[in-house]
Design an enzyme around this catalytic site. Structure first.
Site, PDB file in Angstrom:
ATOM      1  N   ARG A 250      -1.525  -0.140  -1.124  1.00 32.81           N
ATOM      2  CA  ARG A 250      -0.707  -0.902  -0.179  1.00 32.81           C
ATOM      3  C   ARG A 250       0.288  -1.872  -0.803  1.00 32.81           C
ATOM      4  NH1 ARG A 250      -4.110  -3.924   2.439  1.00 32.81           N
ATOM      5  NH2 ARG A 250      -2.516  -5.150   3.371  1.00 32.81           N
ATOM      6  N   LYS A 251       0.456  -1.800  -1.969  1.00 29.73           N
ATOM      7  CA  LYS A 251       1.346  -2.522  -2.592  1.00 29.73           C
ATOM      8  C   LYS A 251       2.621  -2.072  -2.703  1.00 29.73           C
ATOM      9  CE  LYS A 251      -2.298  -4.201  -6.052  1.00 29.73           C
ATOM     10  NZ  LYS A 251      -2.620  -4.326  -7.508  1.00 29.73           N
ATOM     11  N   THR A 252       3.123  -2.018  -1.312  1.00 29.63           N
ATOM     12  CA  THR A 252       4.321  -1.613  -1.138  1.00 29.63           C
ATOM     13  C   THR A 252       5.478  -2.678  -0.874  1.00 29.63           C
ATOM     14  OG1 THR A 252       3.734  -1.110   1.366  1.00 29.63           O
ATOM     15  CG2 THR A 252       3.509   0.602  -0.132  1.00 29.63           C
TER      16      THR A 252
ATOM     17  N   THR B  43       3.823   2.370  -6.965  1.00 30.76           N
ATOM     18  CA  THR B  43       4.969   1.736  -5.917  1.00 30.76           C
ATOM     19  C   THR B  43       5.493   0.353  -6.549  1.00 30.76           C
ATOM     20  OG1 THR B  43       2.969   0.877  -4.732  1.00 30.76           O
ATOM     21  CG2 THR B  43       4.425   2.931  -3.882  1.00 30.76           C
TER      22      THR B  43
END
Length: 303
Positions: free
Chosen positions: A141-143, A276
């Protein structure tokens, strides 16, 4: 040749959600007057999309949607998921020149970044195949806020897993959840009450003892966080012996340079935030065709 599954990834995108994203991005980039549009007018023109560095083509639906919203047409020379060499004409965009230029940067932002992520993901996919590893390499979820759809989409074009898409996709209990709840068992059982049978529960664990507690409480996946490769494989073997159906994920400190050290028979998932956050964008540019000029180098006259 494009991978068939890469070409089908576009079917995941809901047209309403996609159009809303595009409208938001265009409004952000041109919140009031388009001063450049006044200069160029609205003559019908064609611009070529040039790929200027080697990479996997990804982000095609976003590029298309930007220009569709602006009443322009896009014709592609390559399919999504194909490896493109520089300098190559990848697509042509036709429409009113002021509209093409409104969409130019928004569309390029999508395709350069998506292609960069897909290229890194494809390289990791090749490493996995070369080592015949059974598990999944996953993003996290490191977006980028507001850009998650593009980044998660690009992971799939590159052939890796997205991991959970958002907080609603899977229950992941991390250290802050555990500390606040009191212990692993309580956190897992409380999560199961609301997640029911349809949502998997994953627990971030710092030791075999925590992982054992999570599995006993009913967790579906345990993440062995920041274990070095040797410790990861030893812990995974112990846990698989006790809980054969438990999924084991390795995470923390994994890079493309060392990812093969994490491949092992008892590890099911390797997650990498760098997919990402640490990729190199593929260089694309959009150039308006002018008679007598080389589209690959518009400053050079051909006659």
């Amino acid at each position: 040749m494009a991978d068939a599954s890469a070409c089908k990834v576009r079917f995941l995108l809901h047209p309403t959600s996609l159009r809303q994203k595009i409208q938001d991005w265009l409004a952000e980039d041109t919140p009031s007057f388009d001063y450049g549009g006044f200069v160029v007018g609205d003559s019908e023109e064609t611009a070529v999309l040039l790929c200027k560095s080697r990479g996997i083509l990804a982000g095609v639906p976003f590029f298309d949607a930007v220009f569709q919203e602006l009443g322009c047409r896009v014709e592609w020379e390559f399919s999504e998921g194909v490896l493109v060499e520089p300098v190559t004409t990848v697509a042509r965009v036709t429409g009113k020149i002021n509209r093409i230029l409104i969409g130019e940067r928004v569309a390029l932002n999508c395709i350069t970044r998506a292609s960069g992520i897909a290229t890194k993901a494809r390289n990791l996919t090749k490493l996995k195949a070369e080592h015949r590893w059974h598990g999944e390499i996953a993003g996290t979820r490191k977006t980028t806020p507001g850009f998650r759809m593009v980044e998660k989409y690009a992971l799939l074009v590159g052939g890796v897993s997205t991991h959970r898409y958002d907080l609603s996709s899977m229950i992941m209990l991390k250290d802050n959840h555990i500390w606040t709840a009191g212990n692993v068992e309580r956190a897992v059982k409380d999560a199961r009450k609301v997640g029911g049978f349809s949502i998997k529960i994953e627990v971030e664990c710092r030791s075999i003892a925590e992982a054992r507690e999570a599995a006993t409480a009913g967790a579906d996946v345990v993440m062995l966080d920041n274990f070095d490769p040797e410790a990861l494989h030893k812990a995974a073997a112990v846990l698989k012996e006790e809980f054969p159906h438990l999924l084991i994920e390795g995470s923390g400190g994994v890079k493309i340079e060392n990812v093969t050290q994490y491949f092992g028979p008892h590890v099911d998932v390797i997650s990498m935030g760098s997919l990402t956050q640490g990729y190199e964008s593929v260089n694309f540019s959009l150039k308006v065709l002018k008679e007598g000029h080389d589209p690959h180098n518009p400053t050079v006259k051909t006659s």
